[in-house]
Scaffold this motif. Structure first.
Motif: not given
Length: 203
Positions: A6-8, A90-93, A107-112
């Protein structure tokens, strides 16, 4: 990782503010202008802070040989940047949703965040290059020619960030609302990474 997801999503959506609010602002103040002249830089074009600001700035620049402020169709950045920001939102959502349902690692969050940071640095570099060309590529046949003490032509590059005195003008260049929303959004994606990491350990 429901909370992290949700935060992402929220962090990514905050970048949508760039479609509404200016990314950057440049103000020019001088004794002959009780109200400073200013231009707001959006991801899809440049607008005057007040109705006739761009017209007045172009009029002043003409005397020292600076080019007119470009229209959106004259710079590829103004068509590319909205696509880049839209794609990153769009990618982040998508990553946030997949994280929410447990389909991707935190880890995908920090990748974004890293990808967005790289794009941001490239954008600032490109913006600085434009300012350099805008303030340095002067018409040699300009009405007014001002030189430095060493005899070299003076450049009129506005500062990328902060304050600078240019002749009798006080020039200030600072981030605007869109940039602050982007900063908060990117910060939230870092928060999502650490929250996701914590949730992963608990699981």
């Amino acid at each position: 990782m429901k909370k992290a997801g949700i935060i992402m999503i929220i962090g990514s959506l905050l970048l949508m503010g760039l479609f509404k609010f200016p990314l950057w602002n440049i103000m020019l103040g001088a004794p002959q202008y009780p109200e400073p002249l200013g231009m707001d830089i959006y991801i899809d074009g440049i607008k005057g802070v007040s109705e006739f600001d761009l017209q007045n700035i172009d009029g002043l620049n003409h005397y020292i040989g600076m080019k007119v402020i470009p229209k959106p169709e004259e710079m590829w950045e103004f068509s590319a940047f909205p696509k880049v920001i839209g794609g990153m939102v769009a990618l982040g959502v998508l990553i946030g949703i997949l994280g929410f349902i447990g389909k991707v690692s935190y880890k995908w969050f920090i990748g974004w965040f890293i990808l967005m940071s790289i794009l941001g640095v490239l954008g600032m570099y490109d913006f600085n290059q434009w300012l350099t060309a805008y303030g340095g590529d002067l018409d040699p046949h300009a009405i007014i020619k001002v030189i430095n003490p060493d005899g070299t032509p003076m450049t009129y590059k506005p500062p990328l960030l902060g304050y600078q005195k240019m002749l009798n003008f006080d020039v200030t260049s600072l981030p605007h609302t869109g940039a602050y929303m982007m900063f908060v959004g990117m910060t939230l994606t870092i928060v999502a990474f650490f929250v996701g990491k914590k949730e992963h350990k608990k699981a």
